[in-house]
Design an enzyme around this catalytic site. Structure first.
Site: not given
Length: 320
Positions: A167, A252
């Site tokens: 991150k 998805r």
């Protein structure tokens, strides 16, 4: 959550330049305070400020031209009773606005009761706006979250995710692409009104990013003033996950935008899969651009669904 307090002295010092006010009476009560109990007594922290004709317990009372007329017009007994009512409701401070001269009995009452009395030439409406904004932020609900908080394309974006996904490195790459850092690792969040979450960096970590193998980087010193921000409104959470997590926990193509509750406010959320070879910084910027379009009422997924539905209808009604 630790109790928040604001003393009369702190309030006076905070706005001594903006409001140019004087402390006329009750100087011995510098530690008289607003506390979070006052917030619970009011419908919101903004309600800690009000005009005298809408007086409620625990609120700072603003005394303007009309209020002075109300306090001073009438018999001596009437005036005494109106002043005494102020004391029974325990305001933290009184503010004499509109450049009004303080009634002598008001000065004596504040000194006897050790009730701070400030005076300013600014309008009462301006004083209320200033104090409401300050107190609303000071007494806002607060929490902290782990992640990298950034200004990406003008949007406040919190990057969260599973440990070890990079991150901070992603944040560093986004900074090199012209975006701004608010906070790395820990973000302090506060709810400043019914629909707004504001994020800022803890003072100890300001301008710093920790990159594994390199250590601490001072982003302001390396990239300049434009690479850092003091605060941003949280509008989007980008959550980084591994492939197996994405396949196990998420659709998805979600039919509806994902959100995450932060201090009671639903914040838009997108999921980004992290695998070798993907340019995550580009994907994050694309997600931000897409979110901005959604805020403007342009939903690509819904447009695709409508297009697909129309194609099916055309297939059924077209030539055989």
């Amino acid at each position: 959550m630790q109790a928040n307090v604001v003393s009369a002295d702190a309030l006076f010092q905070e706005f001594s330049s903006l409001l140019r006010w004087q402390w006329l009476a009750g100087q011995g009560a510098a530690e008289r305070r607003f506390e979070d109990v006052a917030v619970r007594a009011a419908s919101s922290s903004a309600d800690l400020v009000g005009h005298l004709n809408y007086i409620h317990p625990y609120r700072a009372q603003i005394i303007g031209q009309r209020e002075v007329a109300y306090l001073t017009n009438g018999s001596a007994a009437d005036c005494q009773r109106r002043l005494a009512r102020i004391l029974t409701l325990e305001p933290p401070v009184l503010v004499l606005a509109d450049g009004q001269a303080p009634p002598g009995e008001l000065l004596r009452m504040c000194d006897r009761a050790q009730l701070p009395l400030f005076a300013t030439a600014e309008s009462s409406a301006f004083v209320i706006d200033v104090l409401r904004g300050y107190l609303a932020k000071h007494f806002a609900e607060r929490t902290s979250m782990h992640g990298v908080f950034m200004d990406i394309l003008g949007l406040g974006v919190l990057i969260t995710g599973e440990s070890g996904l990079g991150k901070s490195e992603l944040g560093l790459e986004l900074i090199t692409r012209g975006n701004g850092l608010v906070a790395d690792d820990i973000v302090d969040l506060s709810r400043i009104n019914q629909s707004t979450i504001e994020g800022r960096c803890p003072e100890l970590l300001q301008n710093l990013v920790e990159v594994r193998g390199i250590g601490l980087l001072d982003i302001r010193a390396i990239f300049g003033e434009n690479a850092v921000r003091r605060r941003m409104r949280l509008r989007l959470i980008v959550h980084l996950v591994r492939k197996e997590t994405l396949e196990r926990d998420y659709e998805r193509l979600p039919g509806e935008p994902l959100t995450q509750d932060v201090l009671g406010v639903p914040i838009r959320k997108v999921i980004v899969e992290v695998v070798a070879g993907r340019n995550i910084a580009v994907l994050v910027e694309a997600a931000v651009r897409n979110t901005i379009l959604q805020f403007r009422g342009i939903d690509t997924y819904q447009e695709f669904v409508a297009r697909h539905r129309q194609a099916m209808l055309d297939g059924h009604t077209g030539p055989s």
